[in-house]
Design a protein around this motif. Sequence first.
Motif: not given
Length: 434
Positions: A372-383
């Motif tokens: 969920r943190a990745m999703q909330v942070h968007g692209g930078i969360g996936y990095s």
Amino acid sequence: MDFALPQDLVDYLAELDAFIDSTIKPMEQRDDNIRFFDHRREHARTDWDNQGLPRHEWEALLAEARRAADAAGHLKYAWPVEWGGKGGSNLSMAVIREHLAAKGLGLHNDLQTEHSIVGNNPFIIMFKEFATNAQYEVYGERLQKGEIRTGFGLTEPNHGSDATFMETRAVREEKDGVAGWRINGEKMWTTGMHVANYIMTFARTSGKDGDSAGITVFLVPASDPGVKIEEYLWTFNMPTDHPRVSLTNVWVSDDAIWGVEGQGLRLGQSFVHQNRIRQAASSLGAAVFCVEESVKYARTRKPFGKPLSDNQAIQWPLVELATQCEMLRLLIRKTAWEMDNMPHKEVERQISDKVSMCNYWSNRLVCEAADRAMQVHGGIGYSRHKPFEHIYRHHRRYRITEGSEEIQMRKVAAFLFGYMGPRRAEFAELEHAQ
């Protein structure tokens, strides 16, 4: 009921925070050591050309931090007082491990390597509870000095959760007039073998496949010529120190038996309960970190001219996760408190199901929170410039390695339906009445 933390524990958390700020953080920032924790972390830690093992510089930094923590009186917090520790309880350790993990990635507490300024070493409790007087004489002082480092040889290539079907065998054999055992078999995921000097080797010594009795634990020297590291298994989160190990015609004397012959699984259960409750607290802390970082980001990120947090699609999933964190914290602390208030060997018989509840749910929760943190942070969360992918990759393993969540749910079911545990007599009477 009083849910307030004891004041001495609250004060100790503040003492740990001060130690981190004064000693550990400067060490983390020195000489570009931050590379082990920022977006470069997986590469910086991994010696890709040496079987994927941890780089020497990485392990040296961890060792330096542990020495500093030991000198400050923190590393052995959970050790018995008579061994130089503070006799920290399971409840205190659960609170501390959550507190440290909730700070995020850092030298103070690196969960991937089981490193922490407050050490999690259930082997000490296992030794205290199960070692014979002779073993105290041989190993006690060396263990206290940190001279004994063990791999845990339970899982096998063909047998994981079904440990009672293990193929490793030990047969009686006298050598030069000394009673002993000849061991043959293979083990998997024997973590830490690149630095271990012993393997706690589980082997069947009597009985048949499926019997819980008849399995014995031997302390086997890792330097024995019959012990061979066959390969290091590369994993979802690197580096690796998890090898497949073969034992071929390894002979040990009777003195190598750990605990009681034929009762090795009881010793193994002692290990897992201590480890599982503390690891559950660490996963909870990491989940709290993911939730809190997401909340902060959602309040400050302003797409379409307004805070991201104004959207219920952002709020509600984090509300669900925050609610689960609160409930899980209470269960973990209650269970840890109960462990502290019964004889060590009663934990398996009385509240093993509660330990399993804590562990499988916390490990599932942290994966959901990281995702969920990745999703909330968007692209930078996936990095890799955010720690969420690392948290997910690391904690995903605990849904398997601390006893798969299916096996732990099976334990809960056994207690719930009275096949094991305190309700067994109740259901036996019910069946008799019918």
